[in-house]
Design a protein around this motif. Sequence first.
Motif, PDB file in Angstrom:
ATOM      1  N   ASN A   1      32.624  20.165 -40.990  1.00  0.00           N
ATOM      2  CA  ASN A   1      33.238  18.858 -40.744  1.00  0.00           C
ATOM      3  C   ASN A   1      33.852  18.812 -39.354  1.00  0.00           C
ATOM      4  N   TRP A   2      34.565  19.885 -38.973  1.00  0.00           N
ATOM      5  CA  TRP A   2      35.172  19.932 -37.640  1.00  0.00           C
ATOM      6  C   TRP A   2      34.106  19.936 -36.553  1.00  0.00           C
ATOM      7  N   ARG A   3      33.111  20.815 -36.698  1.00  0.00           N
ATOM      8  CA  ARG A   3      32.080  20.918 -35.654  1.00  0.00           C
ATOM      9  C   ARG A   3      31.365  19.589 -35.449  1.00  0.00           C
ATOM     10  N   SER A   4      31.007  18.940 -36.526  1.00  0.00           N
ATOM     11  CA  SER A   4      30.299  17.665 -36.443  1.00  0.00           C
ATOM     12  C   SER A   4      31.187  16.578 -35.833  1.00  0.00           C
ATOM     13  N   ALA A   5      32.419  16.475 -36.308  1.00  0.00           N
ATOM     14  CA  ALA A   5      33.344  15.455 -35.798  1.00  0.00           C
ATOM     15  C   ALA A   5      33.678  15.706 -34.333  1.00  0.00           C
ATOM     16  N   TYR A   6      33.843  16.981 -33.965  1.00  0.00           N
ATOM     17  CA  TYR A   6      34.143  17.344 -32.574  1.00  0.00           C
ATOM     18  C   TYR A   6      33.008  16.879 -31.660  1.00  0.00           C
ATOM     19  N   ARG A   7      31.779  17.232 -32.020  1.00  0.00           N
ATOM     20  CA  ARG A   7      30.632  16.855 -31.192  1.00  0.00           C
ATOM     21  C   ARG A   7      30.514  15.329 -31.072  1.00  0.00           C
ATOM     22  N   GLN A   8      30.645  14.665 -32.191  1.00  0.00           N
ATOM     23  CA  GLN A   8      30.511  13.213 -32.202  1.00  0.00           C
ATOM     24  C   GLN A   8      31.587  12.549 -31.337  1.00  0.00           C
ATOM     25  N   ARG A   9      32.824  12.988 -31.474  1.00  0.00           N
ATOM     26  CA  ARG A   9      33.918  12.395 -30.700  1.00  0.00           C
ATOM     27  C   ARG A   9      33.762  12.672 -29.209  1.00  0.00           C
ATOM     28  N   MET A  10      33.346  13.882 -28.867  1.00  0.00           N
ATOM     29  CA  MET A  10      33.164  14.214 -27.450  1.00  0.00           C
ATOM     30  C   MET A  10      32.097  13.317 -26.824  1.00  0.00           C
ATOM     31  N   MET A  11      31.064  12.999 -27.567  1.00  0.00           N
ATOM     32  CA  MET A  11      30.015  12.152 -27.044  1.00  0.00           C
ATOM     33  C   MET A  11      30.481  10.697 -26.903  1.00  0.00           C
TER      34      MET A  11
END
Length: 102
Positions: free
Chosen positions: A84-94
């Motif tokens: 959940n963190w990895r996915s949310a982190y990537r999405q937010r950074m983009m």
Amino acid sequence: ATVGRRDEELFTLIAREAQRKMPDFGPQNIANLIWANATLGFRCDPLHSTVVTAALRHLEDFTAQNLAMVNWALTKLAFAAGDNWRSAYRQRMMQIKDYAPS
């Protein structure tokens, strides 16, 4: 940290108090807390789980720097933040305009 000593009891008390106050923390507070823990090499899984949960809750308010600090700290501490963190982190950074991946 600069005197070369670690007071585990003090770190534990700080971690406990930070967990208690986490609902009042904003993105900068969250990022600074986890960054400081990683810089000192202090791993506290209950606290870091609370940090990840709080970060996910406030994700839309995080800047690229806040996110990078949290992600760096979790990596340095070898804390498994989960998919959940990895996915949310990537999405937010983009989503952040000033982030330019190399």
